[in-house]
Design a protein around this motif. Sequence first.
Motif, PDB file in Angstrom:
ATOM      1  N   PRO A 140     -20.812 -16.901  -5.426  1.00 34.40           N
ATOM      2  CA  PRO A 140     -21.710 -17.573  -6.357  1.00 34.40           C
ATOM      3  C   PRO A 140     -22.206 -18.906  -5.783  1.00 34.40           C
ATOM      4  N   GLY A 141     -23.481 -19.137  -5.935  1.00 32.97           N
ATOM      5  CA  GLY A 141     -24.053 -20.394  -5.482  1.00 32.97           C
ATOM      6  C   GLY A 141     -24.452 -20.397  -4.022  1.00 32.97           C
ATOM      7  N   VAL A 142     -24.198 -19.320  -3.300  1.00 38.00           N
ATOM      8  CA  VAL A 142     -24.593 -19.243  -1.897  1.00 38.00           C
ATOM      9  C   VAL A 142     -25.740 -18.244  -1.797  1.00 38.00           C
ATOM     10  N   ALA A 143     -26.873 -18.690  -1.314  1.00 34.96           N
ATOM     11  CA  ALA A 143     -28.063 -17.846  -1.233  1.00 34.96           C
ATOM     12  C   ALA A 143     -27.869 -16.714  -0.231  1.00 34.96           C
ATOM     13  N   ALA A 144     -28.536 -15.604  -0.482  1.00 34.83           N
ATOM     14  CA  ALA A 144     -28.451 -14.444   0.412  1.00 34.83           C
ATOM     15  C   ALA A 144     -28.894 -14.813   1.822  1.00 34.83           C
ATOM     16  N   GLY A 145     -29.909 -15.664   1.936  1.00 34.07           N
ATOM     17  CA  GLY A 145     -30.373 -16.088   3.264  1.00 34.07           C
ATOM     18  C   GLY A 145     -29.302 -16.835   4.035  1.00 34.07           C
ATOM     19  N   ARG A 146     -28.520 -17.647   3.346  1.00 31.83           N
ATOM     20  CA  ARG A 146     -27.427 -18.369   4.004  1.00 31.83           C
ATOM     21  C   ARG A 146     -26.314 -17.413   4.412  1.00 31.83           C
ATOM     22  N   CYS A 147     -26.064 -16.411   3.588  1.00 32.44           N
ATOM     23  CA  CYS A 147     -25.071 -15.390   3.956  1.00 32.44           C
ATOM     24  C   CYS A 147     -25.533 -14.648   5.205  1.00 32.44           C
ATOM     25  N   GLU A 148     -26.822 -14.369   5.266  1.00 34.57           N
ATOM     26  CA  GLU A 148     -27.354 -13.681   6.439  1.00 34.57           C
ATOM     27  C   GLU A 148     -27.222 -14.544   7.692  1.00 34.57           C
ATOM     28  N   ILE A 149     -27.444 -15.838   7.572  1.00 38.10           N
ATOM     29  CA  ILE A 149     -27.289 -16.740   8.721  1.00 38.10           C
ATOM     30  C   ILE A 149     -25.861 -16.690   9.249  1.00 38.10           C
ATOM     31  N   VAL A 150     -24.891 -16.748   8.348  1.00 37.79           N
ATOM     32  CA  VAL A 150     -23.478 -16.695   8.746  1.00 37.79           C
ATOM     33  C   VAL A 150     -23.197 -15.384   9.463  1.00 37.79           C
ATOM     34  N   LEU A 151     -23.672 -14.295   8.915  1.00 38.34           N
ATOM     35  CA  LEU A 151     -23.439 -12.993   9.519  1.00 38.34           C
ATOM     36  C   LEU A 151     -24.127 -12.884  10.879  1.00 38.34           C
ATOM     37  N   ARG A 152     -25.351 -13.363  10.964  1.00 44.37           N
ATOM     38  CA  ARG A 152     -26.070 -13.311  12.247  1.00 44.37           C
ATOM     39  C   ARG A 152     -25.397 -14.190  13.297  1.00 44.37           C
ATOM     40  N   LEU A 153     -24.831 -15.302  12.888  1.00 34.14           N
ATOM     41  CA  LEU A 153     -24.097 -16.148  13.825  1.00 34.14           C
ATOM     42  C   LEU A 153     -22.871 -15.412  14.359  1.00 34.14           C
ATOM     43  N   ALA A 154     -22.149 -14.738  13.475  1.00 28.07           N
ATOM     44  CA  ALA A 154     -20.997 -13.942  13.916  1.00 28.07           C
ATOM     45  C   ALA A 154     -21.450 -12.839  14.871  1.00 28.07           C
ATOM     46  N   LEU A 155     -22.551 -12.172  14.537  1.00 24.04           N
ATOM     47  CA  LEU A 155     -23.051 -11.107  15.405  1.00 24.04           C
ATOM     48  C   LEU A 155     -23.497 -11.653  16.758  1.00 24.04           C
ATOM     49  N   SER A 156     -24.015 -12.865  16.787  1.00 26.70           N
ATOM     50  CA  SER A 156     -24.395 -13.446  18.080  1.00 26.70           C
ATOM     51  C   SER A 156     -23.169 -13.630  18.969  1.00 26.70           C
ATOM     52  N   CYS A 157     -22.021 -13.923  18.367  1.00 29.11           N
ATOM     53  CA  CYS A 157     -20.777 -14.053  19.141  1.00 29.11           C
ATOM     54  C   CYS A 157     -20.262 -12.693  19.590  1.00 29.11           C
ATOM     55  N   VAL A 158     -20.631 -11.637  18.876  1.00 35.57           N
ATOM     56  CA  VAL A 158     -20.285 -10.276  19.294  1.00 35.57           C
ATOM     57  C   VAL A 158     -21.152  -9.886  20.490  1.00 35.57           C
ATOM     58  N   ILE A 159     -22.447 -10.182  20.400  1.00 33.98           N
ATOM     59  CA  ILE A 159     -23.393  -9.794  21.448  1.00 33.98           C
ATOM     60  C   ILE A 159     -23.182 -10.614  22.714  1.00 33.98           C
ATOM     61  N   ALA A 160     -23.010 -11.906  22.558  1.00 36.10           N
ATOM     62  CA  ALA A 160     -22.806 -12.809  23.693  1.00 36.10           C
ATOM     63  C   ALA A 160     -21.494 -13.550  23.466  1.00 36.10           C
ATOM     64  N   PRO A 161     -20.361 -12.920  23.827  1.00 34.33           N
ATOM     65  CA  PRO A 161     -19.056 -13.525  23.538  1.00 34.33           C
ATOM     66  C   PRO A 161     -18.914 -14.918  24.137  1.00 34.33           C
ATOM     67  N   VAL A 162     -18.171 -15.740  23.433  1.00 32.18           N
ATOM     68  CA  VAL A 162     -17.872 -17.083  23.906  1.00 32.18           C
ATOM     69  C   VAL A 162     -16.866 -16.936  25.049  1.00 32.18           C
ATOM     70  N   PRO A 163     -17.106 -17.554  26.201  1.00 33.26           N
ATOM     71  CA  PRO A 163     -16.187 -17.399  27.342  1.00 33.26           C
ATOM     72  C   PRO A 163     -14.753 -17.782  26.978  1.00 33.26           C
ATOM     73  N   GLY A 164     -13.809 -16.957  27.431  1.00 35.62           N
ATOM     74  CA  GLY A 164     -12.397 -17.214  27.192  1.00 35.62           C
ATOM     75  C   GLY A 164     -11.989 -17.051  25.740  1.00 35.62           C
ATOM     76  N   ASP A 165     -12.735 -16.268  24.989  1.00 32.55           N
ATOM     77  CA  ASP A 165     -12.529 -16.139  23.549  1.00 32.55           C
ATOM     78  C   ASP A 165     -11.734 -14.881  23.232  1.00 32.55           C
ATOM     79  N   ASP A 166     -10.398 -14.983  23.250  1.00 25.96           N
ATOM     80  CA  ASP A 166      -9.556 -13.822  23.008  1.00 25.96           C
ATOM     81  C   ASP A 166      -8.678 -13.958  21.773  1.00 25.96           C
ATOM     82  N   ALA A 167      -8.306 -15.159  21.419  1.00 29.72           N
ATOM     83  CA  ALA A 167      -7.307 -15.384  20.371  1.00 29.72           C
ATOM     84  C   ALA A 167      -7.859 -15.053  18.992  1.00 29.72           C
ATOM     85  N   ALA A 168      -6.935 -14.788  18.049  1.00 30.86           N
ATOM     86  CA  ALA A 168      -7.321 -14.484  16.664  1.00 30.86           C
ATOM     87  C   ALA A 168      -8.093 -15.646  16.059  1.00 30.86           C
ATOM     88  N   ASP A 169      -7.626 -16.872  16.261  1.00 32.86           N
ATOM     89  CA  ASP A 169      -8.349 -18.044  15.781  1.00 32.86           C
ATOM     90  C   ASP A 169      -9.152 -18.587  16.965  1.00 32.86           C
TER      91      ASP A 169
END
Length: 188
Positions: A140-169
């Motif tokens: 509630p209170g979070v616009a769909a467009g902002r949710c999409e930005i968060v999801l697209r940011l996560a997907l960008s890390c899937v497509i172009a992984p951050v170097p040395g990025d293996d840990a759960a956190d």
Amino acid sequence: MPTAREALLDAARRALADRPWHAVRMVDVAALADVSRQTLYNEFGTRGGLAEALQRRAADGYLAGVDRALTAPVPDRPAAVALWTLRAARQDALVRALLTGHWAEGLPRPGSRGRPGGRPSPRPEELLALVRDRMAAASPGVAAGRCEIVLRLALSCVIAPVPGDDAADSRALRLVREAVRPVIRERV
């Protein structure tokens, strides 16, 4: 006890873990599931039908994880979905392909349809829209467009992984959380 369909899908995943899709034979999948080839063909129609069912199962599993992530406390829901997306894509090449549209060599590709009326796996843009809409409805209170930005940011890390990025956190998750927090605070 799993149904014949579940046993066959499990067997197909095991076979796919050992060799590329083009080398996975229907007879081997049936043998791994301890059922007849006729049962396999009755269940999926064709090899394309089996591929389609594998993709749909991966998409359904990913969406079930999204739904679990959406039970997090309200301000953390978009971050929880982003974390699940990162983890699911890392752990499952089919999920990664469904989310990105990049079908790595050796995966069953979409397009070869099995039975008429079968449920095809969603295209990446359809999957993104489903998740975005679920995130927005649960936050509630979070616009769909902002949710999409968060999801697209996560997907960008899937497509172009951050170097040395293996840990759960991971560093990628920290980047997503840094980006998410101001968005959430602004709206809640």
